[in-house]
Motif scaffolding. Structure first.
Motif, PDB file in Angstrom:
ATOM      1  N   LYS A   2       3.787  14.967   3.196  1.00  8.55           N
ATOM      2  CA  LYS A   2       3.145  16.173   3.712  1.00  8.55           C
ATOM      3  C   LYS A   2       2.575  15.933   5.100  1.00  8.55           C
ATOM      4  O   LYS A   2       2.743  16.745   6.008  1.00  8.55           O
ATOM      5  CB  LYS A   2       2.012  16.600   2.770  1.00  8.55           C
ATOM      6  N   ASN A   3       1.897  14.806   5.268  1.00  9.66           N
ATOM      7  CA  ASN A   3       1.279  14.506   6.552  1.00  9.66           C
ATOM      8  C   ASN A   3       2.319  14.334   7.658  1.00  9.66           C
ATOM      9  O   ASN A   3       2.102  14.745   8.790  1.00  9.66           O
ATOM     10  CB  ASN A   3       0.420  13.234   6.453  1.00  9.66           C
ATOM     11  N   GLU A   4       3.471  13.749   7.277  1.00  5.04           N
ATOM     12  CA  GLU A   4       4.541  13.595   8.270  1.00  5.04           C
ATOM     13  C   GLU A   4       5.037  14.948   8.751  1.00  5.04           C
ATOM     14  O   GLU A   4       5.210  15.163   9.947  1.00  5.04           O
ATOM     15  CB  GLU A   4       5.715  12.817   7.664  1.00  5.04           C
ATOM     16  N   SER A   5       5.236  15.871   7.822  1.00  5.12           N
ATOM     17  CA  SER A   5       5.795  17.162   8.217  1.00  5.12           C
ATOM     18  C   SER A   5       4.767  17.999   8.983  1.00  5.12           C
ATOM     19  O   SER A   5       5.123  18.854   9.790  1.00  5.12           O
ATOM     20  CB  SER A   5       6.318  17.913   6.988  1.00  5.12           C
ATOM     21  N   LYS A   6       3.499  17.716   8.742  1.00  3.92           N
ATOM     22  CA  LYS A   6       2.462  18.363   9.543  1.00  3.92           C
ATOM     23  C   LYS A   6       2.515  17.862  10.986  1.00  3.92           C
ATOM     24  O   LYS A   6       2.136  18.553  11.915  1.00  3.92           O
ATOM     25  CB  LYS A   6       1.069  18.024   8.978  1.00  3.92           C
ATOM     26  N   GLY A   7       2.957  16.651  11.149  1.00  2.00           N
ATOM     27  CA  GLY A   7       2.981  16.037  12.471  1.00  2.00           C
ATOM     28  C   GLY A   7       1.789  15.140  12.552  1.00  2.00           C
ATOM     29  O   GLY A   7       1.206  14.921  13.556  1.00  2.00           O
ATOM     30  N   ASP A  23       1.622  12.809  -0.510  1.00  2.00           N
ATOM     31  CA  ASP A  23       0.679  13.082   0.575  1.00  2.00           C
ATOM     32  C   ASP A  23       1.221  12.592   1.906  1.00  2.00           C
ATOM     33  O   ASP A  23       1.112  13.276   2.930  1.00  2.00           O
ATOM     34  CB  ASP A  23      -0.667  12.399   0.283  1.00  2.00           C
ATOM     35  N   GLU A  24       1.837  11.416   1.875  1.00  2.00           N
ATOM     36  CA  GLU A  24       2.375  10.861   3.119  1.00  2.00           C
ATOM     37  C   GLU A  24       3.465  11.758   3.692  1.00  2.00           C
ATOM     38  O   GLU A  24       3.529  11.991   4.894  1.00  2.00           O
ATOM     39  CB  GLU A  24       2.915   9.446   2.875  1.00  2.00           C
TER      40      GLU A  24
END
Lengths: 118, 118
Positions: free
Chosen positions: A113-118, A110-111
DNA sequence: CCGGATCCGCTTAGATACTG
DNA sequence: CAGTATCTAAGCGGATCCGG
C-alpha cells in the motif's frame, strides 16, 4: 556456542526439525489440528501439494507418532488421518507460527500500500 | 477446507513457511535470539551447516528483513549478524518449538531406556 | 472412484575446495 | 574471516498408473 546448556537448547530446535522440518509437515499438522481429515481433504487444504509429497510426509509423521492413520474397508476405501495425543502437543507451536504468519501478511500488505501511495 | 476463514488461517502458516521454512532458518534465528553472532560463530552453533547453506539462509533472512548484517572494515573483515526488531517477533515461536523439542528428546530417551529394560 | 506408488525432470541442499 | 565455485545428493512437483 558459549556453554553446554546453550548447546542443548539449540540441539532441541535442531531435533525438533528432524521431525517437523520439511515443507509440508507443519501445514499438515495444522490442518489436522482442526479435525481429522481424509487424504483428499488434506490435498485440497494444502493447496496443491503433490500426492507424492503428501504421502511421504504422512508416512514420516505416522512413523514419529504424531499422526494416526485409520483405514476403513468401505467401497471406495476411506482413510482418515488424525493427530495423536503426542501430535496435539504441537498445537501451541502451530498457533504461534500462524499468528506470526498473519502479522507478516499484514506487514507485506501495508508495504505494498505504501509503495503505491508513493 | 470448510470456509474462507479457515483458508486464511492455513494460508498464514503456508506464508510463514515461505519466509522461515527450510532446514536452517529457525535454528539460525534461534541462535541470534541469544546475541548477535559472527559468521563463524553461527557455523559452530549450527553444528555442521555448510558455508553455502549458511550464506544462502542468511541472505534470504536479510532480504525478508528478519536479520541485519553489519560489516566492519577491519583486517580481516568482521561481519556481525543480529535480529532486527521484526525478527525478534519470532521469539515466541522459537521458544515454543524449542520447548517441544526438549519434550520430544525426553520422550525418545525414555523409549530407549524402556527398550533396554526389555 | 479413493488412496496411494512409480517414473521423470527440476529445484534445493550439502560436501569439499578454494579465494578476496 | 567470510564467504564463492563446483559437483553431487536429496527433496519436490506433475503426470500416470495400480489395488481395492
Amino acid at each position: 556456542m558459549k556453554n553446554k546448556e546453550e548447546f542443548i537448547e539449540i540441539q532441541a530446535v535442531l531435533d525438533a526439525f528432524e521431525i517437523i522440518g520439511g515443507k509440508w509437515k507443519f501445514p499438515i499438522i495444522y490442518s489436522l489440528c482442526q479435525s481429522k481429515k481424509r487424504y483428499n481433504e488434506l490435498q485440497t487444504d494444502l493447496n496443491g501439494i503433490s500426492p507424492r509429497s503428501l504421502a511421504n510426509a504422512l508416512k514420516e509423521l505416522e512413523m514419529n507418532g504424531l499422526i494416526k492413520r485409520d483405514a476403513f474397508a468401505t467401497v471406495p476405501v476411506t482413510v482418515e488421518y488424525s493427530l495423536t495425543k503426542y501430535g496435539k502437543e504441537l498445537k501451541p507451536v502451530l498457533l504461534s507460527i500462524q499468528e506470526w504468519g498473519k502479522k507478516h501478511r499484514k506487514k507485506i500488505i501495508d508495504e505494498i500500500k505504501n509503495e503505491s501511495k508513493g
